[in-house]
Design an enzyme around this catalytic site. Structure first.
Site, PDB file in Angstrom:
ATOM      1  N   ARG A  29       0.872  -1.182   0.000  1.00 61.40           N
ATOM      2  CA  ARG A  29       0.000   0.000   0.000  1.00 61.40           C
ATOM      3  C   ARG A  29       0.898   1.218   0.000  1.00 61.40           C
ATOM      4  NH1 ARG A  29      -5.400   1.877   1.688  1.00 61.40           N
ATOM      5  NH2 ARG A  29      -5.501   3.717   0.374  1.00 61.40           N
ATOM      6  N   GLY A  30       0.922   1.932  -1.108  1.00 59.63           N
ATOM      7  CA  GLY A  30       1.856   3.032  -1.295  1.00 59.63           C
ATOM      8  C   GLY A  30       1.872   4.054  -0.173  1.00 59.63           C
ATOM      9  N   ASP A  32       1.240   3.783   2.843  1.00 61.01           N
ATOM     10  CA  ASP A  32       1.754   3.253   4.110  1.00 61.01           C
ATOM     11  C   ASP A  32       3.238   2.900   4.036  1.00 61.01           C
ATOM     12  OD1 ASP A  32      -0.763   3.411   5.257  1.00 61.01           O
ATOM     13  OD2 ASP A  32      -1.219   1.290   4.997  1.00 61.01           O
ATOM     14  N   THR A  33       3.670   2.289   2.937  1.00 65.68           N
ATOM     15  CA  THR A  33       5.000   1.670   2.954  1.00 65.68           C
ATOM     16  C   THR A  33       5.906   1.958   1.757  1.00 65.68           C
ATOM     17  OG1 THR A  33       4.101  -0.350   1.966  1.00 65.68           O
ATOM     18  CG2 THR A  33       4.188  -0.254   4.379  1.00 65.68           C
ATOM     19  N   LYS A  34       5.445   2.735   0.781  1.00 60.09           N
ATOM     20  CA  LYS A  34       6.287   2.954  -0.407  1.00 60.09           C
ATOM     21  C   LYS A  34       7.596   3.650  -0.058  1.00 60.09           C
ATOM     22  CE  LYS A  34       4.366   4.091  -4.302  1.00 60.09           C
ATOM     23  NZ  LYS A  34       4.390   2.793  -4.952  1.00 60.09           N
ATOM     24  N   GLY A  62       2.723   7.558 -18.785  1.00 60.26           N
ATOM     25  CA  GLY A  62       2.125   7.097 -20.037  1.00 60.26           C
ATOM     26  C   GLY A  62       1.907   5.594 -20.084  1.00 60.26           C
ATOM     27  N   GLU A  96      -3.928  -7.303  -6.744  1.00 64.61           N
ATOM     28  CA  GLU A  96      -2.587  -7.859  -6.970  1.00 64.61           C
ATOM     29  C   GLU A  96      -2.377  -9.123  -6.143  1.00 64.61           C
ATOM     30  OE1 GLU A  96      -0.740  -3.380  -7.592  1.00 64.61           O
ATOM     31  OE2 GLU A  96       0.087  -4.648  -5.992  1.00 64.61           O
TER      32      GLU A  96
END
Length: 197
Positions: A29-30, A32-34, A62, A96
């Site tokens: 989850r970006g 939270d953890t990216k 793109g 995913e």
């Protein structure tokens, strides 16, 4: 908005993309953890010469989102699922994870600031009944898989990243050994069949 995304996904259903193959897909989850464990793990894997996929590192402006991500999942050998407190609120994360589970990928869970028992898919009236069922099954599969637990306030970042990288390396070796054994067994069976005929 989500219905538009679903239509795009159906329209752009998985087709081969011209992108380098990756061994590891990092599901996270970006928000939270990216900027923390997902990126640290990506850089550690890449520096260990393990081709890995992290959306913001492997995609450029793109690129079509779903074809690239689905293609990377289908082409990977291992998925690393970084679970976090808001993970189950993301349609993308759940999609995913479900795709990794449905295609029989080995998934290494990292439970970051969340316990496995806290992970559940809620009926938010956005997902269809079949999607909720699909996502719930994937979450249950992940909860039944031995993973790493990490508390960001008490844990040591380098330790968890190195340990996860070692697990990935060992898993890749196991997968290659299994493929080699299967090829050897196939050749042996083919030779045996020729002798019989």
């Amino acid at each position: 908005m989500l219905n538009t995304i679903k239509r795009q996904m159906a329209y752009q259903k998985v087709r081969p993309m011209n992108q380098p193959a990756c061994d590891v897909f990092i599901n996270h989850r970006g928000i939270d953890t990216k900027k923390s464990i997902a990126s640290l793990l990506y850089y550690q894997l890449v520096s260990s010469r393990i081709p890995s996929f992290l959306d913001n590192k492997n995609m450029k402006p793109g690129d079509k989102l779903f074809p690239h991500i689905d293609s990377a999942i289908l082409g990977c050998k291992i998925g690393v699922a970084v679970f976090s407190p808001r993970y189950c609120q993301s349609y993308f994360c759940l999609h995913e994870l479900a795709l990794m589970m449905e295609t029989g990928k080995k998934v290494i869970p990292i439970f970051c600031d969340v316990k496995p028992s806290e992970l559940r898919v809620s009926d938010n009236k956005i997902c269809s009944h079949s999607e909720i069922k699909r996502f719930s099954y994937a979450i249950e599969e992940a909860k039944d898989t031995v993973g790493l637990a990490f508390n960001t306030t008490k844990g040591n970042w380098p330790d968890v990243v190195m340990y996860a990288t070692d697990l990935v390396k060992k898993s890749l070796i196991e997968i290659e050994n299994e493929k080699h054994a299967a090829r050897h067994a196939q050749k042996h069976a083919a030779r045996h069949a020729q002798i019989l005929y």
